[in-house]
Design an enzyme around this catalytic site. Structure first.
Site, mmCIF file in Angstrom:
data_model
loop_
_atom_site.group_PDB
_atom_site.id
_atom_site.type_symbol
_atom_site.label_atom_id
_atom_site.label_comp_id
_atom_site.label_asym_id
_atom_site.label_seq_id
_atom_site.Cartn_x
_atom_site.Cartn_y
_atom_site.Cartn_z
ATOM 1 C CD GLU A 187 -2.904 1.268 0.246
ATOM 2 O OE1 GLU A 187 -2.366 1.484 -0.868
ATOM 3 O OE2 GLU A 187 -4.109 1.293 0.682
ATOM 4 C CG ASP A 188 -0.866 4.948 -1.467
ATOM 5 O OD1 ASP A 188 -1.561 4.040 -0.775
ATOM 6 O OD2 ASP A 188 -1.427 5.521 -2.292
ATOM 7 C CG ASP A 212 -5.211 9.347 6.205
ATOM 8 O OD1 ASP A 212 -4.857 9.860 7.199
ATOM 9 O OD2 ASP A 212 -6.021 9.768 5.525
ATOM 10 C CG PHE A 259 -3.730 15.557 0.476
ATOM 11 C CD1 PHE A 259 -4.480 14.408 0.940
ATOM 12 C CD2 PHE A 259 -3.260 15.580 -0.906
ATOM 13 C CE1 PHE A 259 -5.003 13.450 0.112
ATOM 14 C CE2 PHE A 259 -3.483 14.889 -1.741
ATOM 15 C CZ PHE A 259 -4.695 13.957 -1.359
ATOM 16 N NE ARG A 308 -2.793 8.327 -9.908
ATOM 17 C CZ ARG A 308 -3.486 7.875 -8.887
ATOM 18 N NH1 ARG A 308 -2.911 7.526 -7.592
ATOM 19 N NH2 ARG A 308 -5.088 7.833 -8.727
HETATM 20 P P1 5GP Z 1 -7.129 5.016 4.909
HETATM 21 O O1 5GP Z 1 -8.445 3.983 4.763
HETATM 22 O O2 5GP Z 1 -6.141 4.450 5.550
HETATM 23 O O3 5GP Z 1 -7.818 6.622 5.602
HETATM 24 O O4 5GP Z 1 -6.710 5.676 3.473
HETATM 25 C C1 5GP Z 1 -6.056 5.197 2.721
HETATM 26 C C2 5GP Z 1 -5.919 5.654 1.261
HETATM 27 O O5 5GP Z 1 -6.434 7.247 1.545
HETATM 28 C C3 5GP Z 1 -4.690 5.853 0.662
HETATM 29 O O6 5GP Z 1 -4.429 4.746 -0.236
HETATM 30 C C4 5GP Z 1 -4.943 7.005 -0.114
HETATM 31 O O7 5GP Z 1 -5.519 6.463 -1.477
HETATM 32 C C5 5GP Z 1 -5.597 7.836 0.588
HETATM 33 N N1 5GP Z 1 -4.751 9.014 1.179
HETATM 34 C C6 5GP Z 1 -4.507 8.956 2.551
HETATM 35 N N2 5GP Z 1 -3.735 9.874 2.744
HETATM 36 C C7 5GP Z 1 -3.380 10.443 1.836
HETATM 37 C C8 5GP Z 1 -2.276 11.606 1.078
HETATM 38 O O8 5GP Z 1 -1.901 12.299 2.087
HETATM 39 N N3 5GP Z 1 -2.247 11.715 -0.188
HETATM 40 C C9 5GP Z 1 -2.698 11.102 -1.109
HETATM 41 N N4 5GP Z 1 -2.662 11.415 -2.323
HETATM 42 N N5 5GP Z 1 -3.798 9.738 -0.807
HETATM 43 C C10 5GP Z 1 -4.088 9.666 0.619
#
Ligand code: 5GP
Length: 174
Positions: free
Chosen positions: A98-99, A102, A151, A164
């Site tokens: 995963e990238d 959050d 962000f 990207r």
């Molecule tokens: P979670 O379910 O953990 O809240 O969210 C994960 C997803 O939210 C990540 O895979 C990504 O797509 C998006 N996301 C969360 N924080 C960021 C951020 O700082 N930048 C970007 N581009 N996407 C984010």
């Protein structure tokens, strides 16, 4: 790609160094096995492609795409699967790539969903972790960098499908 209004949080060089360290850990931990790396589209594509080129054992790759949860599902953490795997993962050593983590809702859901399919093991590697924003308890097994609650874009991560392609991980500024 050149853009003016950005602040570099992690340079391409810093990311590359850290990705090599993660790949070395994964190589050691999975020695004698052939893990299936599952990239979560689209943000993890660049991380996955850099990571696997530094892993020294055989690996397989596959991809999943999930929808972000809408307002109604934000608390339940239910995520819709837009693209599923091409294969069964029963008996496989699965590593989700995963990238960023959050709130943790996406990976929490994905982990439960994949565990129900009977893999031999299941771990998570994330390039980035924003622990301040967590809504559910979620600890990745491997993490590249802890970052502040900002962000970020670049190195695969987008804002409205842009940025990207940036080699550095950046915070957009005005
Ligand atoms: P979670 O379910 O953990 O809240 O969210 C994960 C997803 O939210 C990540 O895979 C990504 O797509 C998006 N996301 C969360 N924080 C960021 C951020 O700082 N930048 C970007 N581009 N996407 C984010």
């Amino acid at each position: 790609m050149e853009i003016e209004n950005k602040e570099v949080l992690l340079s391409a060089e810093e990311i590359e160094e850290r990705v090599e360290v993660l790949a070395a850990q994964i190589t050691e931990d999975y020695r004698g096995k052939k893990p299936l790396l599952i990239g979560v589209l689209k943000g993890a594509v660049i991380f996955l492609s850099d990571l696997i080129r530094h892993i020294k054992i055989p690996v397989e790759i596959d991809f999943m795409a999930v929808s972000s949860y809408g307002a109604d599902t934000a608390s339940s953490g239910v995520v819709r699967i837009l693209k599923d795997l091409e294969q069964s993962i029963q008996g496989k050593d699965v590593l989700i790539v995963e990238d960023i983590v959050d709130t943790g809702l996406t990976l929490n859901y994905l982990r439960e969903n994949l565990i129900s399919r009977g893999p031999s093991s299941l771990k998570v590697v994330t390039l980035l972790d924003k622990p301040d924003r967590r809504k559910v308890v979620f600890e990745p097994d491997y993490c590249g960098f802890m970052i502040p609650d900002k962000f970020v874009v670049g190195y695969g991560l987008d804002f409205d499908e842009n940025y990207r392609q940036l080699a550095d991980l950046c915070i957009l500024t005005d």
